[in-house]
Design a protein around this motif. Sequence first.
Motif, mmCIF file in Angstrom:
data_model
loop_
_atom_site.group_PDB
_atom_site.id
_atom_site.type_symbol
_atom_site.label_atom_id
_atom_site.label_comp_id
_atom_site.label_asym_id
_atom_site.label_seq_id
_atom_site.Cartn_x
_atom_site.Cartn_y
_atom_site.Cartn_z
ATOM 1 N N ARG A 19 0.845 -1.196 0.000
ATOM 2 C CA ARG A 19 0.000 0.000 0.000
ATOM 3 C C ARG A 19 0.874 1.238 0.000
ATOM 4 O O ARG A 19 1.958 1.247 0.582
ATOM 5 C CB ARG A 19 -0.919 0.027 1.225
ATOM 6 C CG ARG A 19 -2.006 -1.015 1.212
ATOM 7 C CD ARG A 19 -3.066 -0.722 2.261
ATOM 8 N NE ARG A 19 -2.525 -0.773 3.615
ATOM 9 C CZ ARG A 19 -2.447 -1.887 4.344
ATOM 10 N NH1 ARG A 19 -2.842 -3.033 3.834
ATOM 11 N NH2 ARG A 19 -1.974 -1.845 5.567
ATOM 12 N N HIS A 21 0.454 5.591 0.417
ATOM 13 C CA HIS A 21 -0.386 6.755 0.715
ATOM 14 C C HIS A 21 0.458 8.015 0.496
ATOM 15 O O HIS A 21 1.469 8.220 1.177
ATOM 16 C CB HIS A 21 -0.883 6.698 2.158
ATOM 17 C CG HIS A 21 -1.579 5.422 2.504
ATOM 18 N ND1 HIS A 21 -2.880 5.156 2.128
ATOM 19 C CD2 HIS A 21 -1.142 4.318 3.168
ATOM 20 C CE1 HIS A 21 -3.219 3.944 2.553
ATOM 21 N NE2 HIS A 21 -2.186 3.424 3.190
ATOM 22 N N ARG A 23 0.580 12.254 0.144
ATOM 23 C CA ARG A 23 -0.115 13.480 0.506
ATOM 24 C C ARG A 23 0.707 14.700 0.087
ATOM 25 O O ARG A 23 1.859 14.857 0.503
ATOM 26 C CB ARG A 23 -0.362 13.530 2.033
ATOM 27 C CG ARG A 23 -1.218 12.386 2.577
ATOM 28 C CD ARG A 23 -2.645 12.479 2.074
ATOM 29 N NE ARG A 23 -3.498 11.412 2.614
ATOM 30 C CZ ARG A 23 -3.709 10.241 2.005
ATOM 31 N NH1 ARG A 23 -3.127 9.989 0.828
ATOM 32 N NH2 ARG A 23 -4.507 9.353 2.557
ATOM 33 N N ARG A 30 -3.880 13.891 -2.903
ATOM 34 C CA ARG A 30 -4.189 12.779 -2.003
ATOM 35 C C ARG A 30 -4.351 11.528 -2.852
ATOM 36 O O ARG A 30 -5.326 11.388 -3.593
ATOM 37 C CB ARG A 30 -5.471 13.077 -1.223
ATOM 38 C CG ARG A 30 -5.840 12.020 -0.189
ATOM 39 C CD ARG A 30 -7.167 12.350 0.480
ATOM 40 N NE ARG A 30 -7.488 11.349 1.491
ATOM 41 C CZ ARG A 30 -7.177 11.455 2.773
ATOM 42 N NH1 ARG A 30 -6.532 12.545 3.191
ATOM 43 N NH2 ARG A 30 -7.502 10.511 3.636
ATOM 44 N N ASP A 32 -4.013 7.196 -2.868
ATOM 45 C CA ASP A 32 -3.893 5.920 -2.156
ATOM 46 C C ASP A 32 -3.873 4.808 -3.196
ATOM 47 O O ASP A 32 -4.783 4.718 -4.029
ATOM 48 C CB ASP A 32 -5.056 5.715 -1.187
ATOM 49 C CG ASP A 32 -5.107 6.811 -0.134
ATOM 50 O OD1 ASP A 32 -4.166 6.889 0.680
ATOM 51 O OD2 ASP A 32 -6.087 7.581 -0.128
ATOM 52 N N GLU A 34 -3.018 0.566 -4.095
ATOM 53 C CA GLU A 34 -2.743 -0.815 -3.696
ATOM 54 C C GLU A 34 -2.230 -1.555 -4.925
ATOM 55 O O GLU A 34 -3.008 -1.987 -5.770
ATOM 56 C CB GLU A 34 -4.009 -1.479 -3.137
ATOM 57 C CG GLU A 34 -4.469 -0.881 -1.815
ATOM 58 C CD GLU A 34 -5.583 -1.685 -1.175
ATOM 59 O OE1 GLU A 34 -5.922 -2.770 -1.705
ATOM 60 O OE2 GLU A 34 -6.115 -1.242 -0.152
ATOM 61 N N ARG A 85 3.812 7.432 2.560
ATOM 62 C CA ARG A 85 3.798 6.352 3.554
ATOM 63 C C ARG A 85 3.564 5.037 2.825
ATOM 64 O O ARG A 85 2.614 4.904 2.046
ATOM 65 C CB ARG A 85 2.706 6.612 4.592
ATOM 66 C CG ARG A 85 2.522 5.517 5.624
ATOM 67 C CD ARG A 85 1.725 6.036 6.823
ATOM 68 N NE ARG A 85 0.476 6.658 6.400
ATOM 69 C CZ ARG A 85 -0.700 6.028 6.357
ATOM 70 N NH1 ARG A 85 -0.758 4.738 6.667
ATOM 71 N NH2 ARG A 85 -1.789 6.680 5.990
ATOM 72 N N ARG A 87 3.604 0.633 2.974
ATOM 73 C CA ARG A 87 3.663 -0.649 3.700
ATOM 74 C C ARG A 87 4.438 -1.632 2.839
ATOM 75 O O ARG A 87 4.001 -1.987 1.743
ATOM 76 C CB ARG A 87 2.266 -1.193 3.999
ATOM 77 C CG ARG A 87 2.277 -2.584 4.655
ATOM 78 C CD ARG A 87 0.870 -3.082 4.919
ATOM 79 N NE ARG A 87 0.848 -4.503 5.242
ATOM 80 C CZ ARG A 87 1.062 -5.005 6.460
ATOM 81 N NH1 ARG A 87 1.343 -4.178 7.462
ATOM 82 N NH2 ARG A 87 1.012 -6.308 6.680
ATOM 83 N N GLU A 101 5.950 -0.403 8.064
ATOM 84 C CA GLU A 101 5.457 0.824 7.447
ATOM 85 C C GLU A 101 6.554 1.877 7.511
ATOM 86 O O GLU A 101 7.078 2.173 8.582
ATOM 87 C CB GLU A 101 4.213 1.319 8.172
ATOM 88 C CG GLU A 101 3.580 2.538 7.513
ATOM 89 C CD GLU A 101 2.295 2.940 8.205
ATOM 90 O OE1 GLU A 101 1.227 2.461 7.777
ATOM 91 O OE2 GLU A 101 2.377 3.725 9.169
ATOM 92 N N THR A 103 7.621 5.831 6.506
ATOM 93 C CA THR A 103 7.080 7.146 6.181
ATOM 94 C C THR A 103 8.225 8.132 6.021
ATOM 95 O O THR A 103 9.149 8.169 6.835
ATOM 96 C CB THR A 103 6.140 7.655 7.287
ATOM 97 O OG1 THR A 103 5.101 6.703 7.486
ATOM 98 C CG2 THR A 103 5.534 8.996 6.904
#
Length: 383
Positions: A19, A21, A23, A30, A32, A34, A85, A87, A101, A103
């Motif tokens: 995953r 993310h 920002r 924004r 996201d 997968e 961020r 995973r 995770e 970041t």
Amino acid sequence: MSAPSDEPERSSPSLLLERLHIREFRNLGRVDVEPAPRINVIAGNNGQGKTSLLEAIYFAATSRSFRTHRLAELVRHGAPIASARARFVERRDALQPLAREQTAAVEHKRCVVRIDGNRPPSLASFATRSPVVAFHAEELALSTGPASARRTLLDRLALFMDPQSADHRARYAQALRARHELLHRGGGAQAQASAELDAFEALCALHGAALTRAREAAVQALAPELTHAFARIAAPDLTLAARYAPGGGGDAEQAREALREQRRRDAHRPSAGYGPHRDDLLLELDGHPARVVASQGQHRALTLALKAAETAAIASVRGVEPILLLDDVSSELDPDRTAALFMFLGMARGQVFLTTTRRDLIVTPGVPSSERRDFHVEGGAVG
């Protein structure tokens, strides 16, 4: 281009980005994502944010950008903070997958990193935790361009083999700049007897010798992988050799003496005549300099082989297949270039993210639909 050999491919446990993310990163507000576990094709017109998506993955894994050294450029206009961020999961046979995770964020022109919410011991430990290898259009000149690009390649590999090498490189560069300023300020006369100059040369020698040793070890790890990769991508009757050409030496005392002896000449040079800032990775085809004798197609194969070798060497050192990021290398490809690119992709054993303006060019036979995902980027939005 030659066909793939029947030699079984060496493979390591895979690193997967499960995953992501993003920002306020570049023109991505924004986002996201997968991804699929094998091939991820990111399509769209130029200027829409495809490269920014790859850059965010690289930033989350390394705390750096492959496009710029200026962190402020990563923050979307008008936003106070940019972050990525990710995973990551290491899948190992018969063992529980290792998940974490990571970041990375730019706050007030400063990079802040976390692993599972905790500050890592160092940026080097952060950057080597989840290995990624980026290949972008500028690296198509790896075999023909300046030595600095090849030094950077060696430094990336050295970081995984000896994380302290990054600190040695930074301290060497800082001390070398200070020595250069002292020499030029005094025109080489007053500075020659300077205790301050002695101190900076001692630092140059100490850190420069350590950097030389790290790069030499990196070449030793890279060279056999490069030979293996080039034999698969290029014509089988060509012999490729890679050799380290150090600008300095691995003995600190000898390096210190060499710098002392060259003070007068260095006072009138744009840079010191001795030291690892003059290193190069020499590439030879059938015993001749590749820069001189290689055709355009051979240079292309050589560049792809260098990236494949970097990936394989990091996998061997780190014990996990790196994630591969390919930025727009499929644009304006003729049939031979397309064949070389897909030969390269066929050698990649880990997860791949690839940007393109031509989705129709990216054909992946043998990859199940469950292991490929296609994304479309437009105006900073990913769908």
